[in-house]
Design a protein around this motif. Structure first.
Motif, PDB file in Angstrom:
ATOM      1  N   MET A   1     -22.552 -12.610  48.526  1.00 42.16           N
ATOM      2  CA  MET A   1     -21.641 -12.452  47.385  1.00 42.16           C
ATOM      3  C   MET A   1     -20.528 -11.479  47.756  1.00 42.16           C
ATOM      4  O   MET A   1     -20.767 -10.442  48.352  1.00 42.16           O
ATOM      5  CB  MET A   1     -22.406 -11.943  46.170  1.00 42.16           C
ATOM      6  N   ASP A   2     -19.329 -11.797  47.373  1.00 37.60           N
ATOM      7  CA  ASP A   2     -18.178 -10.937  47.613  1.00 37.60           C
ATOM      8  C   ASP A   2     -18.295  -9.718  46.704  1.00 37.60           C
ATOM      9  O   ASP A   2     -18.401  -9.847  45.491  1.00 37.60           O
ATOM     10  CB  ASP A   2     -16.902 -11.715  47.306  1.00 37.60           C
ATOM     11  N   GLU A   3     -18.263  -8.523  47.284  1.00 43.77           N
ATOM     12  CA  GLU A   3     -18.454  -7.312  46.482  1.00 43.77           C
ATOM     13  C   GLU A   3     -17.375  -7.120  45.426  1.00 43.77           C
ATOM     14  O   GLU A   3     -17.577  -6.450  44.436  1.00 43.77           O
ATOM     15  CB  GLU A   3     -18.549  -6.084  47.377  1.00 43.77           C
ATOM     16  N   GLN A   4     -16.197  -7.716  45.605  1.00 47.71           N
ATOM     17  CA  GLN A   4     -15.125  -7.556  44.636  1.00 47.71           C
ATOM     18  C   GLN A   4     -15.414  -8.297  43.336  1.00 47.71           C
ATOM     19  O   GLN A   4     -14.927  -7.904  42.297  1.00 47.71           O
ATOM     20  CB  GLN A   4     -13.808  -8.034  45.228  1.00 47.71           C
ATOM     21  N   VAL A   5     -16.205  -9.345  43.390  1.00 47.78           N
ATOM     22  CA  VAL A   5     -16.475 -10.156  42.206  1.00 47.78           C
ATOM     23  C   VAL A   5     -17.152  -9.336  41.113  1.00 47.78           C
ATOM     24  O   VAL A   5     -16.932  -9.562  39.937  1.00 47.78           O
ATOM     25  CB  VAL A   5     -17.335 -11.385  42.583  1.00 47.78           C
ATOM     26  N   GLU A   6     -17.930  -8.340  41.473  1.00 41.47           N
ATOM     27  CA  GLU A   6     -18.651  -7.556  40.478  1.00 41.47           C
ATOM     28  C   GLU A   6     -17.726  -6.787  39.532  1.00 41.47           C
ATOM     29  O   GLU A   6     -18.155  -6.350  38.486  1.00 41.47           O
ATOM     30  CB  GLU A   6     -19.621  -6.594  41.152  1.00 41.47           C
ATOM     31  N   TYR A   7     -16.471  -6.624  39.867  1.00 39.88           N
ATOM     32  CA  TYR A   7     -15.533  -5.916  38.999  1.00 39.88           C
ATOM     33  C   TYR A   7     -15.078  -6.767  37.812  1.00 39.88           C
ATOM     34  O   TYR A   7     -14.704  -6.231  36.773  1.00 39.88           O
ATOM     35  CB  TYR A   7     -14.302  -5.475  39.788  1.00 39.88           C
ATOM     36  N   VAL A   8     -15.087  -8.079  37.986  1.00 37.08           N
ATOM     37  CA  VAL A   8     -14.619  -8.974  36.924  1.00 37.08           C
ATOM     38  C   VAL A   8     -15.509  -8.813  35.686  1.00 37.08           C
ATOM     39  O   VAL A   8     -16.723  -8.845  35.773  1.00 37.08           O
ATOM     40  CB  VAL A   8     -14.591 -10.435  37.406  1.00 37.08           C
ATOM     41  N   GLY A   9     -14.853  -8.598  34.544  1.00 30.50           N
ATOM     42  CA  GLY A   9     -15.574  -8.420  33.287  1.00 30.50           C
ATOM     43  C   GLY A   9     -15.853  -6.971  32.926  1.00 30.50           C
ATOM     44  O   GLY A   9     -16.281  -6.671  31.817  1.00 30.50           O
ATOM     45  N   MET A  10     -15.595  -6.067  33.859  1.00 31.94           N
ATOM     46  CA  MET A  10     -15.847  -4.643  33.603  1.00 31.94           C
ATOM     47  C   MET A  10     -14.672  -3.999  32.876  1.00 31.94           C
ATOM     48  O   MET A  10     -13.523  -4.396  33.080  1.00 31.94           O
ATOM     49  CB  MET A  10     -16.033  -3.882  34.920  1.00 31.94           C
ATOM     50  N   PRO A  11     -14.932  -2.978  32.062  1.00 33.16           N
ATOM     51  CA  PRO A  11     -13.830  -2.176  31.529  1.00 33.16           C
ATOM     52  C   PRO A  11     -13.094  -1.526  32.698  1.00 33.16           C
ATOM     53  O   PRO A  11     -13.717  -1.136  33.696  1.00 33.16           O
ATOM     54  CB  PRO A  11     -14.534  -1.116  30.670  1.00 33.16           C
ATOM     55  N   VAL A  12     -11.796  -1.407  32.595  1.00 28.56           N
ATOM     56  CA  VAL A  12     -10.981  -0.924  33.712  1.00 28.56           C
ATOM     57  C   VAL A  12     -11.398   0.470  34.175  1.00 28.56           C
ATOM     58  O   VAL A  12     -11.437   0.746  35.372  1.00 28.56           O
ATOM     59  CB  VAL A  12      -9.473  -0.993  33.393  1.00 28.56           C
ATOM     60  N   GLU A  13     -11.730   1.357  33.274  1.00 26.19           N
ATOM     61  CA  GLU A  13     -12.117   2.713  33.658  1.00 26.19           C
ATOM     62  C   GLU A  13     -13.381   2.692  34.516  1.00 26.19           C
ATOM     63  O   GLU A  13     -13.471   3.397  35.528  1.00 26.19           O
ATOM     64  CB  GLU A  13     -12.344   3.604  32.429  1.00 26.19           C
ATOM     65  N   ALA A  14     -14.360   1.898  34.123  1.00 19.77           N
ATOM     66  CA  ALA A  14     -15.606   1.788  34.882  1.00 19.77           C
ATOM     67  C   ALA A  14     -15.349   1.151  36.246  1.00 19.77           C
ATOM     68  O   ALA A  14     -15.928   1.559  37.249  1.00 19.77           O
ATOM     69  CB  ALA A  14     -16.634   0.977  34.101  1.00 19.77           C
ATOM     70  N   ALA A  15     -14.472   0.162  36.300  1.00 19.69           N
ATOM     71  CA  ALA A  15     -14.139  -0.502  37.559  1.00 19.69           C
ATOM     72  C   ALA A  15     -13.456   0.469  38.520  1.00 19.69           C
ATOM     73  O   ALA A  15     -13.755   0.478  39.718  1.00 19.69           O
ATOM     74  CB  ALA A  15     -13.259  -1.713  37.299  1.00 19.69           C
ATOM     75  N   GLU A  16     -12.561   1.298  38.001  1.00 20.59           N
ATOM     76  CA  GLU A  16     -11.883   2.285  38.849  1.00 20.59           C
ATOM     77  C   GLU A  16     -12.878   3.297  39.414  1.00 20.59           C
ATOM     78  O   GLU A  16     -12.811   3.649  40.595  1.00 20.59           O
ATOM     79  CB  GLU A  16     -10.795   3.007  38.065  1.00 20.59           C
ATOM     80  N   GLU A  17     -13.808   3.749  38.595  1.00 23.06           N
ATOM     81  CA  GLU A  17     -14.823   4.696  39.053  1.00 23.06           C
ATOM     82  C   GLU A  17     -15.710   4.065  40.120  1.00 23.06           C
ATOM     83  O   GLU A  17     -16.000   4.690  41.141  1.00 23.06           O
ATOM     84  CB  GLU A  17     -15.675   5.178  37.879  1.00 23.06           C
ATOM     85  N   LEU A  18     -16.156   2.836  39.885  1.00 21.09           N
ATOM     86  CA  LEU A  18     -17.003   2.144  40.843  1.00 21.09           C
ATOM     87  C   LEU A  18     -16.266   1.921  42.157  1.00 21.09           C
ATOM     88  O   LEU A  18     -16.833   2.104  43.241  1.00 21.09           O
ATOM     89  CB  LEU A  18     -17.473   0.802  40.266  1.00 21.09           C
ATOM     90  N   ALA A  19     -15.012   1.549  42.091  1.00 20.93           N
ATOM     91  CA  ALA A  19     -14.220   1.326  43.298  1.00 20.93           C
ATOM     92  C   ALA A  19     -14.137   2.608  44.127  1.00 20.93           C
ATOM     93  O   ALA A  19     -14.281   2.571  45.355  1.00 20.93           O
ATOM     94  CB  ALA A  19     -12.830   0.831  42.927  1.00 20.93           C
ATOM     95  N   ALA A  20     -13.912   3.725  43.466  1.00 22.41           N
ATOM     96  CA  ALA A  20     -13.852   5.005  44.174  1.00 22.41           C
ATOM     97  C   ALA A  20     -15.195   5.321  44.830  1.00 22.41           C
ATOM     98  O   ALA A  20     -15.250   5.756  45.984  1.00 22.41           O
ATOM     99  CB  ALA A  20     -13.442   6.120  43.222  1.00 22.41           C
ATOM    100  N   GLU A  21     -16.283   5.072  44.117  1.00 24.38           N
ATOM    101  CA  GLU A  21     -17.619   5.307  44.658  1.00 24.38           C
ATOM    102  C   GLU A  21     -17.888   4.416  45.871  1.00 24.38           C
ATOM    103  O   GLU A  21     -18.591   4.816  46.794  1.00 24.38           O
ATOM    104  CB  GLU A  21     -18.687   5.051  43.595  1.00 24.38           C
ATOM    105  N   GLN A  22     -17.335   3.203  45.866  1.00 22.00           N
ATOM    106  CA  GLN A  22     -17.545   2.261  46.959  1.00 22.00           C
ATOM    107  C   GLN A  22     -16.581   2.480  48.119  1.00 22.00           C
ATOM    108  O   GLN A  22     -16.623   1.755  49.096  1.00 22.00           O
ATOM    109  CB  GLN A  22     -17.444   0.820  46.450  1.00 22.00           C
ATOM    110  N   GLY A  23     -15.705   3.477  48.002  1.00 18.41           N
ATOM    111  CA  GLY A  23     -14.860   3.853  49.115  1.00 18.41           C
ATOM    112  C   GLY A  23     -13.465   3.264  49.154  1.00 18.41           C
ATOM    113  O   GLY A  23     -12.762   3.412  50.155  1.00 18.41           O
ATOM    114  N   TRP A  24     -13.036   2.605  48.084  1.00 23.23           N
ATOM    115  CA  TRP A  24     -11.663   2.094  48.060  1.00 23.23           C
ATOM    116  C   TRP A  24     -10.713   3.270  48.020  1.00 23.23           C
ATOM    117  O   TRP A  24     -10.850   4.164  47.173  1.00 23.23           O
ATOM    118  CB  TRP A  24     -11.448   1.180  46.855  1.00 23.23           C
TER     119      TRP A  24
END
Length: 60
Positions: free
Chosen positions: A1-24
């Motif tokens: 599974m493409d790790e980026q797909v998990e962001y779809v459907g998330m609130p933007v604030e949560a997606a930004e936090e998760l992205a930072a945690e994942q090293g973006w």
């Protein structure tokens, strides 16, 4: 599974936090119809957001 797909459907604030945690290094939030540059940037995650929810995401 493409790790980026998990962001779809998330609130933007949560997606930004998760992205930072994942090293973006750069997270770019884009509103509907917003003009963007098309240059590819390694380490950047683009989040297309409508009404505070991620609809699409891609690297570069």
């Amino acid at each position: 599974m493409d790790e980026q797909v998990e962001y779809v459907g998330m609130p933007v604030e949560a997606a930004e936090e998760l992205a930072a945690e994942q090293g973006w290094k750069i997270v770019r939030v884009l509103a509907p119809g917003e003009l963007i540059t098309l240059e590819y940037r390694t380490g950047r995650l683009n989040l297309a957001v409508r009404d505070g929810v991620v609809e699409r995401c891609w690297e570069g």
